[in-house]
Design a protein around this motif. Sequence first.
Motif, mmCIF file in Angstrom:
data_model
loop_
_atom_site.group_PDB
_atom_site.id
_atom_site.type_symbol
_atom_site.label_atom_id
_atom_site.label_comp_id
_atom_site.label_asym_id
_atom_site.label_seq_id
_atom_site.Cartn_x
_atom_site.Cartn_y
_atom_site.Cartn_z
ATOM 1 N N THR A 256 0.848 -1.200 0.000
ATOM 2 C CA THR A 256 0.000 0.000 0.000
ATOM 3 C C THR A 256 0.879 1.246 0.000
ATOM 4 O O THR A 256 0.638 2.184 -0.760
ATOM 5 C CB THR A 256 -0.918 0.000 1.241
ATOM 6 O OG1 THR A 256 -1.484 -1.306 1.363
ATOM 7 C CG2 THR A 256 -2.022 1.024 1.119
ATOM 8 N N LEU A 257 1.911 1.237 0.855
ATOM 9 C CA LEU A 257 2.839 2.368 0.921
ATOM 10 C C LEU A 257 3.514 2.586 -0.430
ATOM 11 O O LEU A 257 3.563 3.706 -0.953
ATOM 12 C CB LEU A 257 3.891 2.122 2.009
ATOM 13 C CG LEU A 257 5.001 3.176 2.145
ATOM 14 C CD1 LEU A 257 4.444 4.485 2.670
ATOM 15 C CD2 LEU A 257 6.124 2.682 3.063
ATOM 16 N N PHE A 258 4.013 1.499 -1.000
ATOM 17 C CA PHE A 258 4.700 1.560 -2.291
ATOM 18 C C PHE A 258 3.770 2.133 -3.361
ATOM 19 O O PHE A 258 4.138 3.031 -4.108
ATOM 20 C CB PHE A 258 5.170 0.153 -2.697
ATOM 21 C CG PHE A 258 5.924 0.097 -3.986
ATOM 22 C CD1 PHE A 258 7.288 0.370 -4.026
ATOM 23 C CD2 PHE A 258 5.289 -0.241 -5.175
ATOM 24 C CE1 PHE A 258 7.993 0.312 -5.220
ATOM 25 C CE2 PHE A 258 5.986 -0.297 -6.376
ATOM 26 C CZ PHE A 258 7.345 -0.025 -6.391
ATOM 27 N N THR A 259 2.527 1.611 -3.398
ATOM 28 C CA THR A 259 1.570 2.067 -4.399
ATOM 29 C C THR A 259 1.273 3.552 -4.217
ATOM 30 O O THR A 259 1.184 4.302 -5.195
ATOM 31 C CB THR A 259 0.266 1.260 -4.300
ATOM 32 O OG1 THR A 259 0.617 -0.122 -4.233
ATOM 33 C CG2 THR A 259 -0.631 1.488 -5.486
ATOM 34 N N GLY A 260 1.135 3.976 -2.933
ATOM 35 C CA GLY A 260 0.879 5.387 -2.642
ATOM 36 C C GLY A 260 2.008 6.270 -3.149
ATOM 37 O O GLY A 260 1.776 7.257 -3.858
ATOM 38 N N VAL A 261 3.244 5.885 -2.810
ATOM 39 C CA VAL A 261 4.428 6.649 -3.226
ATOM 40 C C VAL A 261 4.495 6.726 -4.755
ATOM 41 O O VAL A 261 4.671 7.804 -5.327
ATOM 42 C CB VAL A 261 5.724 6.019 -2.660
ATOM 43 C CG1 VAL A 261 6.958 6.653 -3.275
ATOM 44 C CG2 VAL A 261 5.763 6.149 -1.148
ATOM 45 N N VAL A 262 4.307 5.580 -5.392
ATOM 46 C CA VAL A 262 4.413 5.508 -6.850
ATOM 47 C C VAL A 262 3.338 6.379 -7.523
ATOM 48 O O VAL A 262 3.605 7.077 -8.497
ATOM 49 C CB VAL A 262 4.330 4.028 -7.316
ATOM 50 C CG1 VAL A 262 4.054 3.931 -8.808
ATOM 51 C CG2 VAL A 262 5.631 3.302 -6.979
ATOM 52 N N THR A 263 2.118 6.368 -6.954
ATOM 53 C CA THR A 263 1.029 7.160 -7.539
ATOM 54 C C THR A 263 1.329 8.659 -7.436
ATOM 55 O O THR A 263 1.159 9.402 -8.415
ATOM 56 C CB THR A 263 -0.306 6.843 -6.843
ATOM 57 O OG1 THR A 263 -0.477 5.422 -6.822
ATOM 58 C CG2 THR A 263 -1.485 7.473 -7.567
ATOM 59 N N ILE A 264 1.790 9.092 -6.263
ATOM 60 C CA ILE A 264 2.120 10.513 -6.086
ATOM 61 C C ILE A 264 3.217 10.936 -7.070
ATOM 62 O O ILE A 264 3.117 11.962 -7.743
ATOM 63 C CB ILE A 264 2.565 10.795 -4.625
ATOM 64 C CG1 ILE A 264 1.384 10.574 -3.674
ATOM 65 C CG2 ILE A 264 3.112 12.214 -4.486
ATOM 66 C CD1 ILE A 264 1.783 10.499 -2.211
ATOM 67 N N LEU A 265 4.264 10.097 -7.164
ATOM 68 C CA LEU A 265 5.370 10.397 -8.076
ATOM 69 C C LEU A 265 4.873 10.460 -9.527
ATOM 70 O O LEU A 265 5.292 11.328 -10.299
ATOM 71 C CB LEU A 265 6.472 9.349 -7.947
ATOM 72 C CG LEU A 265 7.233 9.315 -6.616
ATOM 73 C CD1 LEU A 265 8.209 8.153 -6.593
ATOM 74 C CD2 LEU A 265 7.974 10.626 -6.372
ATOM 75 N N ALA A 266 3.947 9.549 -9.861
ATOM 76 C CA ALA A 266 3.412 9.507 -11.225
ATOM 77 C C ALA A 266 2.697 10.813 -11.548
ATOM 78 O O ALA A 266 2.910 11.407 -12.620
ATOM 79 C CB ALA A 266 2.460 8.327 -11.387
ATOM 80 N N LEU A 267 1.853 11.282 -10.624
ATOM 81 C CA LEU A 267 1.087 12.502 -10.868
ATOM 82 C C LEU A 267 2.021 13.707 -11.005
ATOM 83 O O LEU A 267 1.823 14.561 -11.866
ATOM 84 C CB LEU A 267 0.060 12.713 -9.752
ATOM 85 C CG LEU A 267 -1.022 11.619 -9.697
ATOM 86 C CD1 LEU A 267 -1.958 11.825 -8.511
ATOM 87 C CD2 LEU A 267 -1.819 11.557 -11.003
ATOM 88 N N GLU A 268 3.065 13.749 -10.150
ATOM 89 C CA GLU A 268 4.030 14.849 -10.227
ATOM 90 C C GLU A 268 4.797 14.840 -11.551
ATOM 91 O O GLU A 268 4.984 15.881 -12.173
ATOM 92 C CB GLU A 268 5.033 14.758 -9.072
ATOM 93 C CG GLU A 268 4.486 15.335 -7.805
ATOM 94 C CD GLU A 268 5.443 16.389 -7.240
ATOM 95 O OE1 GLU A 268 5.716 16.307 -6.054
ATOM 96 O OE2 GLU A 268 5.914 17.278 -7.990
ATOM 97 N N MET A 269 5.225 13.623 -11.952
ATOM 98 C CA MET A 269 5.962 13.502 -13.211
ATOM 99 C C MET A 269 5.069 13.920 -14.374
ATOM 100 O O MET A 269 5.509 14.599 -15.304
ATOM 101 C CB MET A 269 6.437 12.058 -13.429
ATOM 102 C CG MET A 269 7.592 11.605 -12.579
ATOM 103 S SD MET A 269 9.129 12.499 -12.888
ATOM 104 C CE MET A 269 9.871 11.486 -14.155
ATOM 105 N N LEU A 270 3.810 13.514 -14.308
ATOM 106 C CA LEU A 270 2.850 13.833 -15.363
ATOM 107 C C LEU A 270 2.679 15.348 -15.457
ATOM 108 O O LEU A 270 2.746 15.942 -16.526
ATOM 109 C CB LEU A 270 1.512 13.153 -15.045
ATOM 110 C CG LEU A 270 0.467 13.142 -16.151
ATOM 111 C CD1 LEU A 270 0.975 12.381 -17.363
ATOM 112 C CD2 LEU A 270 -0.834 12.523 -15.668
#
Lengths: 278, 129
Positions: A256-270
Amino acid sequence: MTLLTVAVLIAAGSFLAGMLGALTGLGGGIIVVPMLTLLFHVDLRYAIGASLVSVIATSSGAAAAYVREGYTNVRIGIFLEVATTIGALAGAALSSVIPTSALAVLFAIVLLYTAVRSFQQRDEHPSNDPPHPWAVKLRLNGSYPVKGEMVPYTVQGVGSGFAIMGLAGMLSALLGIGSGVVKVLAMDRRMRLPFKVSTTTSNFMIGVTAAASAGVYLHRGYIVPTIAFPVMLGVLAGALTGARVLARTSTGKLRTLFTGVVTILALEMLYKGVTGAL
Amino acid sequence: MTDSARPTRWTDHQVEQVIGRLLQFGVLLATIVVVVGMTGLLATHSGPAADHRVFVGVAPELRSLGAILHGAFAGHPEAITQLGLVLLIATPIARVALTLVAFVVQRDRLYIGLTALVLALLLWGLLRG
């Protein structure tokens, strides 16, 4: 900030990325690149160079342990490395003409896909069907130990598996990641390999794939020692620590933590990619 | 039992054992060289860290194998660190080279060809870029 301060901060972040990557089995590269660009404001190309070096370190470091267990299929590895290496060199060539904003958007898509996949169970469907005719010609079918007995397996989808691996190699070079998620897609789903065989063989290939583009990027000046060394040492230490504690932790919350981190990073990169801020 | 006492053709499993050791050795050696270079870098560097926001590419002395080796043997900490990183990049390439030797010993023509192709592509990337 002094060189020492920056190095310590990058190493600490890389340590966490490496540990999370090892614990979830999804690799640290996918966190290292956004961390370097978003948090440390390092140019995407330098981040990719440093990340590839750390991908090689973790893949080679972990391989020694896998090898002893005897799951790796060397022939499948070499056969698919033809695809990943060609893909990686093509990706390295492409990366000089693709604008970094487009790469950031592509990175965001791969991050989102990883986030989705990390919540889905990997289903094992080892196959007892007759093997793909190429699998026989290429002698890819093998056997692996299950409770002390050697259990044979057959290989399916050789052509589509090979093609997807080419794509995995290209993504690895373009984004500086191990592309573990895409490799698993090819080997679990298309070629129907048993988990232990696909995981260990994929880990073996990740280092070779990353070495192909890292060599090219060295000549292009993407690999900066002052950025790459804290990333390499941090990720390597994190991955080794992660592998140690893996037996004692439940991976549910971590996922869950990993998915949360990855999602936030994805939105920022986008966001940064679309606004051209990278 | 020494290697010479074994049957002349390696089994796949024996090859994998040797490969595992090679990878461990490569990572260890690369780490040691990087740590030596890093110590020198941190000891000699003063003032703020360089800004890497804008891509200009690292100095030409740190881009090719020859130049890196030259700098490392002259004792430049940046070149020593870069040499450690290059050793790490070379580790999986050495693994492919060793796999090629194993297939040659096994006289497996198809896989000698495939492994040689992978090795050639990797060496082209590292040496010519």
